[in-house]
Design an enzyme around this catalytic site. Structure first.
Site, PDB file in Angstrom:
ATOM      1  N   GLU A 156       0.913  -1.191  -0.015  1.00 49.80           N
ATOM      2  CA  GLU A 156      -0.002   0.047  -0.037  1.00 49.80           C
ATOM      3  C   GLU A 156       0.942   1.294  -0.086  1.00 49.80           C
ATOM      4  O   GLU A 156       0.522   2.450   0.592  1.00 49.80           O
ATOM      5  CB  GLU A 156      -1.174   0.139   1.314  1.00 49.80           C
ATOM      6  CG  GLU A 156      -2.099  -1.105   1.002  1.00 49.80           C
ATOM      7  CD  GLU A 156      -2.892  -1.149   2.359  1.00 49.80           C
ATOM      8  OE1 GLU A 156      -3.642  -0.218   2.289  1.00 49.80           O
ATOM      9  OE2 GLU A 156      -2.726  -1.913   3.350  1.00 49.80           O
ATOM     10  N   SER A 216      -6.668  -2.651   1.567  1.00 44.99           N
ATOM     11  CA  SER A 216      -7.062  -2.013   0.185  1.00 44.99           C
ATOM     12  C   SER A 216      -7.295  -3.336  -0.711  1.00 44.99           C
ATOM     13  O   SER A 216      -7.265  -3.324  -2.054  1.00 44.99           O
ATOM     14  CB  SER A 216      -5.473  -1.405  -0.293  1.00 44.99           C
ATOM     15  OG  SER A 216      -5.483  -0.217   0.409  1.00 44.99           O
ATOM     16  N   TYR A 264      -9.400   4.092  -5.083  1.00 46.09           N
ATOM     17  CA  TYR A 264      -8.013   5.063  -5.330  1.00 46.09           C
ATOM     18  C   TYR A 264      -8.253   5.874  -6.403  1.00 46.09           C
ATOM     19  O   TYR A 264      -7.451   6.979  -6.596  1.00 46.09           O
ATOM     20  CB  TYR A 264      -6.883   4.597  -4.924  1.00 46.09           C
ATOM     21  CG  TYR A 264      -6.862   3.914  -3.476  1.00 46.09           C
ATOM     22  CD1 TYR A 264      -6.954   4.722  -2.445  1.00 46.09           C
ATOM     23  CD2 TYR A 264      -6.452   2.443  -3.366  1.00 46.09           C
ATOM     24  CE1 TYR A 264      -7.106   4.023  -0.867  1.00 46.09           C
ATOM     25  CE2 TYR A 264      -6.724   1.996  -2.073  1.00 46.09           C
ATOM     26  CZ  TYR A 264      -6.882   2.987  -1.164  1.00 46.09           C
ATOM     27  OH  TYR A 264      -6.743   2.185   0.344  1.00 46.09           O
ATOM     28  N   ARG A 280     -12.089   3.208  10.903  1.00 48.04           N
ATOM     29  CA  ARG A 280     -13.356   2.890  10.158  1.00 48.04           C
ATOM     30  C   ARG A 280     -13.796   1.469   9.816  1.00 48.04           C
ATOM     31  O   ARG A 280     -12.817   0.490   9.596  1.00 48.04           O
ATOM     32  CB  ARG A 280     -13.013   3.340   8.764  1.00 48.04           C
ATOM     33  CG  ARG A 280     -14.284   3.832   7.747  1.00 48.04           C
ATOM     34  CD  ARG A 280     -13.860   3.855   6.309  1.00 48.04           C
ATOM     35  NE  ARG A 280     -13.487   2.537   5.548  1.00 48.04           N
ATOM     36  CZ  ARG A 280     -12.286   2.344   5.067  1.00 48.04           C
ATOM     37  NH1 ARG A 280     -11.462   3.186   5.159  1.00 48.04           N
ATOM     38  NH2 ARG A 280     -12.066   1.226   4.545  1.00 48.04           N
ATOM     39  N   ASP A 303     -15.957  -1.657   8.116  1.00 52.95           N
ATOM     40  CA  ASP A 303     -16.566  -1.777   6.818  1.00 52.95           C
ATOM     41  C   ASP A 303     -17.678  -3.238   7.102  1.00 52.95           C
ATOM     42  O   ASP A 303     -17.332  -4.118   7.822  1.00 52.95           O
ATOM     43  CB  ASP A 303     -15.452  -2.401   5.840  1.00 52.95           C
ATOM     44  CG  ASP A 303     -14.784  -1.151   5.478  1.00 52.95           C
ATOM     45  OD1 ASP A 303     -14.986  -0.087   5.645  1.00 52.95           O
ATOM     46  OD2 ASP A 303     -13.472  -1.577   5.221  1.00 52.95           O
ATOM     47  N   GLU A 317     -14.375  -5.756   8.941  1.00 57.38           N
ATOM     48  CA  GLU A 317     -13.017  -5.512   9.471  1.00 57.38           C
ATOM     49  C   GLU A 317     -13.113  -4.091   9.822  1.00 57.38           C
ATOM     50  O   GLU A 317     -13.983  -3.171   9.638  1.00 57.38           O
ATOM     51  CB  GLU A 317     -11.846  -5.714   8.485  1.00 57.38           C
ATOM     52  CG  GLU A 317     -11.861  -4.854   7.328  1.00 57.38           C
ATOM     53  CD  GLU A 317     -10.924  -4.910   6.374  1.00 57.38           C
ATOM     54  OE1 GLU A 317      -9.694  -5.594   6.444  1.00 57.38           O
ATOM     55  OE2 GLU A 317     -10.945  -4.500   5.345  1.00 57.38           O
ATOM     56  N   ASN A 374     -10.467  -0.518  10.090  1.00 59.88           N
ATOM     57  CA  ASN A 374      -9.162   0.070   9.455  1.00 59.88           C
ATOM     58  C   ASN A 374      -8.638   1.216  10.786  1.00 59.88           C
ATOM     59  O   ASN A 374      -9.459   1.977  10.869  1.00 59.88           O
ATOM     60  CB  ASN A 374      -9.530   0.828   8.220  1.00 59.88           C
ATOM     61  CG  ASN A 374     -10.004  -0.444   7.360  1.00 59.88           C
ATOM     62  OD1 ASN A 374      -9.081  -0.975   6.688  1.00 59.88           O
ATOM     63  ND2 ASN A 374     -11.313  -0.404   7.254  1.00 59.88           N
ATOM     64  N   GLY A 409      -7.494   5.563   5.128  1.00 58.04           N
ATOM     65  CA  GLY A 409      -7.025   6.217   4.043  1.00 58.04           C
ATOM     66  C   GLY A 409      -7.457   7.857   4.117  1.00 58.04           C
ATOM     67  O   GLY A 409      -8.586   8.340   4.765  1.00 58.04           O
TER      68      GLY A 409
END
Length: 310
Positions: free
Chosen positions: A17, A143, A216, A255, A257, A271, A273, A277
Site C-alpha cells: 500500500e 486495500s 483510489y 473505520r 466496513d 474489518e 481500519n 485512507g
C-alpha cells in the site's frame, strides 16, 4: 499543541500500500502546513529509527498503510523512542490487522460476522472449502489486495491463489460472501467520548466490487452519504462500528466496513481500519466533512490527540 509543533508525517514505506500511503501522507502534510505547523515529510525506510532519532519531532503523524505501518510495528518503535503518535496503539493495531483474531474479539461483544474458515491456499484451490458464494482474502492485508470472490454458480475453486503472483502468505481467510451493499462507518473521539459518523454506501463504478482501483482512482466509486437504509439497519451499523472500535481498543479515528443484503436483512461486519485512507478519494474525510469537520480540522484533531502508551 502550538503552531510551532514539529510534526513528522510518516508515509510511503515498503508495503503493497505504499502508493496509497504516499497520497495520504501528502494530503495530511499539506493540510498541516496550511494550519501553520512545522512539517517534515518522511518517506519511511528501514532506517526509520535513526531518521526519527535525528529529527526528534514533537509528534509523528502516522500516514502509513499496510504491514509495518498499520500492524503495531511502527507504533512499538515510536513507543521506544517516546515520540507521541496518532491513531491506534501497538495492541489495537496488531489485533485489527489480523482479520481472524479481530473478528473473534468483535463477535464476542455481539457484532455480527460471517461464517469463516482459515485454510492453506492449496486447500482453497483444490476444492470448495465452503459452499459458494464465498470470498477468499489474505489474513493480514488491506486495500482489497488478494481478494477473490467465488460466486454461487462457480463450479471450480479459485486457481489464482497458486500462482507466483500470490505474495500474501500460505494461510488465507475464507468467509461467506454477502451480496448487496458495501457500507462503511467511521468512529472518532477520545476514549469514552467516541462518536460514530454517518454511514456511507459505497457504489463501485465500472468494477465488480470495491477493489483497489475503485478505492483510489478518481471516479472509481460513488459515496452515497448518508446511505439510504432502513433506520434500524443504519443505527445498527453505527452502533456496531462503535462497539468494534472500543472492543479492539482503537484510538483517534477508525473505520469499520460492512456488507448488507436488503433481501435477507443480513448484516455482517468485515474489518476495522485503524489508519483509514486520507487520499482525495478516501471515505473518512467525506464522513468528517458531512459532520462539519473540514479536512484541516480532522488532521489537526488527530495531532492534538497524539500520545504514547495508546
Amino acid at each position: 499543541m502550538t503552531r510551532n509543533t514539529h510534526i513528522a508525517v510518516l508515509m510511503g514505506g515498503w508495503s503493497s500500500e505504499r502508493s496509497v500511503s504516499l497520497s495520504s501522507g501528502k494530503s495530511c502534510a499539506d493540510a498541516l502546513e496550511e494550519r501553520g505547523y512545522r512539517v517534515t515529510r518522511v518517506d519511511v525506510g528501514r532506517d526509520i529509527a535513526r531518521v526519527l532519532s535525528d529529527l526528534r519531532p514533537d509528534v509523528a503523524f502516522n500516514a502509513l498503510h499496510g504491514p509495518f505501518g498499520e500492524d503495531g510495528k511502527i507504533q512499538g518503535l515510536l513507543e521506544i523512542l517516546e515520540i507521541p503518535y496518532t491513531h491506534s496503539g501497538v495492541l489495537a493495531s496488531a489485533l485489527a490487522m489480523h482479520k481472524v483474531k479481530a473478528k473473534a474479539v468483535v463477535a464476542n461483544v455481539g457484532v455480527p460476522v460471517a461464517e469463516q474458515r482459515v485454510v492453506t491456499r492449496e486447500e482453497t484451490a483444490r476444492e470448495h472449502v465452503m459452499a459458494p458464494p464465498y470470498v477468499v482474502k489474505p489474513i493480514n492485508e488491506g486495500s482489497s489486495f488478494g481478494v477473490t470472490i467465488v460466486p454461487e454458480d462457480q463450479a471450480h475453486p479459485p486457481q489464482s491463489l497458486l500462482g507466483d503472483a500470490w505474495t500474501y502468505g500460505e494461510e488465507v481467510l475464507v468467509e461467506h460472501y454477502v451480496a448487496g451493499k458495501e457500507l462503511t462507518c467511521a468512529v472518532m473521539g477520545r476514549p469514552g467520548e467516541e462518536e460514530a459518523f454517518d454511514v456511507i454506501d459505497i457504489v463501485p463504478v465500472g468494477h465488480g466490487f470495491y477493489d483497489f482501483d475503485a478505492k483510489y482512482l478518481q471516479g472509481g466509486s460513488k459515496h452515497i452519504l448518508p446511505a439510504n437504509l432502513k433506520p434500524f439497519v443504519y443505527q445498527n451499523i453505527r452502533r456496531f462500528a462503535l462497539e468494534a472500535h472500543r472492543a479492539i481498543g482503537c484510538r483517534g479515528v477508525s473505520r469499520s466496513d460492512f456488507r448488507y443484503c436488503e433481501e435477507s436483512d443480513e448484516l455482517i461486519w468485515l474489518e476495522v481500519n485503524t489508519q483509514p485512507g486520507m487520499t482525495p478519494t478516501s471515505l473518512v474525510p467525506d464522513m468528517a466533512a458531512h459532520a462539519g469537520r473540514s479536512f484541516g480540522d480532522l488532521v489537526t484533531w488527530l495531532v492534538e490527540d497524539a500520545s504514547c502508551r495508546r
